[in-house]
Scaffold this motif. Structure first.
Motif, PDB file in Angstrom:
ATOM      1  N   THR A  20       0.834  -1.200   0.000  1.00 58.86           N
ATOM      2  CA  THR A  20       0.000   0.000   0.000  1.00 58.86           C
ATOM      3  C   THR A  20       0.867   1.247   0.000  1.00 58.86           C
ATOM      4  O   THR A  20       0.610   2.197  -0.745  1.00 58.86           O
ATOM      5  CB  THR A  20      -0.938   0.007   1.220  1.00 58.86           C
ATOM      6  N   PHE A  21       1.911   1.246   0.812  1.00 57.27           N
ATOM      7  CA  PHE A  21       2.813   2.394   0.854  1.00 57.27           C
ATOM      8  C   PHE A  21       3.443   2.637  -0.515  1.00 57.27           C
ATOM      9  O   PHE A  21       3.456   3.755  -1.015  1.00 57.27           O
ATOM     10  CB  PHE A  21       3.914   2.192   1.898  1.00 57.27           C
ATOM     11  N   GLY A  22       3.975   1.590  -1.115  1.00 59.33           N
ATOM     12  CA  GLY A  22       4.614   1.728  -2.423  1.00 59.33           C
ATOM     13  C   GLY A  22       3.662   2.229  -3.490  1.00 59.33           C
ATOM     14  O   GLY A  22       4.015   3.079  -4.310  1.00 59.33           O
ATOM     15  N   ARG A  23       2.445   1.718  -3.449  1.00 61.79           N
ATOM     16  CA  ARG A  23       1.448   2.141  -4.430  1.00 61.79           C
ATOM     17  C   ARG A  23       1.090   3.607  -4.233  1.00 61.79           C
ATOM     18  O   ARG A  23       1.006   4.368  -5.195  1.00 61.79           O
ATOM     19  CB  ARG A  23       0.202   1.264  -4.315  1.00 61.79           C
ATOM     20  N   ARG A  24       0.885   4.010  -2.995  1.00 60.03           N
ATOM     21  CA  ARG A  24       0.528   5.409  -2.724  1.00 60.03           C
ATOM     22  C   ARG A  24       1.686   6.355  -2.999  1.00 60.03           C
ATOM     23  O   ARG A  24       1.487   7.466  -3.486  1.00 60.03           O
ATOM     24  CB  ARG A  24       0.098   5.566  -1.270  1.00 60.03           C
ATOM     25  N   ALA A  25       2.900   5.937  -2.671  1.00 62.00           N
ATOM     26  CA  ALA A  25       4.061   6.819  -2.789  1.00 62.00           C
ATOM     27  C   ALA A  25       4.489   7.020  -4.242  1.00 62.00           C
ATOM     28  O   ALA A  25       4.665   8.150  -4.687  1.00 62.00           O
ATOM     29  CB  ALA A  25       5.223   6.262  -1.975  1.00 62.00           C
ATOM     30  N   VAL A  26       4.664   5.921  -4.960  1.00 55.37           N
ATOM     31  CA  VAL A  26       5.211   6.027  -6.314  1.00 55.37           C
ATOM     32  C   VAL A  26       4.532   5.100  -7.312  1.00 55.37           C
ATOM     33  O   VAL A  26       5.092   4.800  -8.371  1.00 55.37           O
ATOM     34  CB  VAL A  26       6.735   5.754  -6.308  1.00 55.37           C
ATOM     35  N   LEU A  45      13.142   9.539  -6.549  1.00 55.98           N
ATOM     36  CA  LEU A  45      12.366   8.592  -5.748  1.00 55.98           C
ATOM     37  C   LEU A  45      12.590   8.850  -4.267  1.00 55.98           C
ATOM     38  O   LEU A  45      11.632   8.879  -3.490  1.00 55.98           O
ATOM     39  CB  LEU A  45      12.759   7.150  -6.087  1.00 55.98           C
ATOM     40  N   CYS A  46      13.834   9.068  -3.875  1.00 57.89           N
ATOM     41  CA  CYS A  46      14.141   9.358  -2.472  1.00 57.89           C
ATOM     42  C   CYS A  46      13.411  10.612  -2.002  1.00 57.89           C
ATOM     43  O   CYS A  46      12.831  10.632  -0.913  1.00 57.89           O
ATOM     44  CB  CYS A  46      15.641   9.542  -2.275  1.00 57.89           C
ATOM     45  N   ALA A  47      13.441  11.636  -2.825  1.00 58.26           N
ATOM     46  CA  ALA A  47      12.787  12.895  -2.457  1.00 58.26           C
ATOM     47  C   ALA A  47      11.281  12.712  -2.335  1.00 58.26           C
ATOM     48  O   ALA A  47      10.657  13.231  -1.403  1.00 58.26           O
ATOM     49  CB  ALA A  47      13.105  13.965  -3.491  1.00 58.26           C
ATOM     50  N   ARG A  48      10.696  11.966  -3.244  1.00 63.49           N
ATOM     51  CA  ARG A  48       9.244  11.759  -3.208  1.00 63.49           C
ATOM     52  C   ARG A  48       8.822  10.968  -1.969  1.00 63.49           C
ATOM     53  O   ARG A  48       7.862  11.323  -1.289  1.00 63.49           O
ATOM     54  CB  ARG A  48       8.794  11.038  -4.467  1.00 63.49           C
ATOM     55  N   VAL A  49       9.542   9.905  -1.669  1.00 66.39           N
ATOM     56  CA  VAL A  49       9.234   9.089  -0.492  1.00 66.39           C
ATOM     57  C   VAL A  49       9.432   9.901   0.784  1.00 66.39           C
ATOM     58  O   VAL A  49       8.589   9.879   1.685  1.00 66.39           O
ATOM     59  CB  VAL A  49      10.079   7.798  -0.480  1.00 66.39           C
ATOM     60  N   ALA A  50      10.528  10.643   0.856  1.00 69.36           N
ATOM     61  CA  ALA A  50      10.795  11.464   2.047  1.00 69.36           C
ATOM     62  C   ALA A  50       9.716  12.514   2.245  1.00 69.36           C
ATOM     63  O   ALA A  50       9.282  12.773   3.383  1.00 69.36           O
ATOM     64  CB  ALA A  50      12.157  12.128   1.932  1.00 69.36           C
ATOM     65  N   ALA A  51       9.246  13.108   1.164  1.00 67.35           N
ATOM     66  CA  ALA A  51       8.185  14.115   1.254  1.00 67.35           C
ATOM     67  C   ALA A  51       6.877  13.513   1.755  1.00 67.35           C
ATOM     68  O   ALA A  51       6.178  14.107   2.573  1.00 67.35           O
ATOM     69  CB  ALA A  51       7.986  14.782  -0.096  1.00 67.35           C
TER      70      ALA A  51
END
Length: 58
Positions: A20-26, A45-51
């Motif tokens: 669920t996290f992966g789907r929502r994040a990226v 990807l790092c920036a998007r996940v961190a945000a």
């Protein structure tokens, strides 16, 4: 890897499933599994996940 430990902390704290996290994040349900298996994330990807983690932490 700091990104993976941040994700793991977030998942434990929120109870969100890895997929669920992966789907929502990226839009990638295999994100966390791939990171655990050695996937090297790019800076975007790092920036998007961190945000996402930071936004939901508040």
């Amino acid at each position: 890897m700091c990104l993976l430990s941040d994700i793991d902390t977030y998942l434990r704290r929120t109870g969100v499933a890895e997929t669920t996290f992966g789907r929502r994040a990226v839009n990638d349900p295999r994100l966390v599994r791939d990171l655990r298996r050695g996937r090297i994330p790019g800076p975007a990807l790092c920036a998007r996940v961190a945000a996402i983690i930071a936004a939901r932490a508040s």
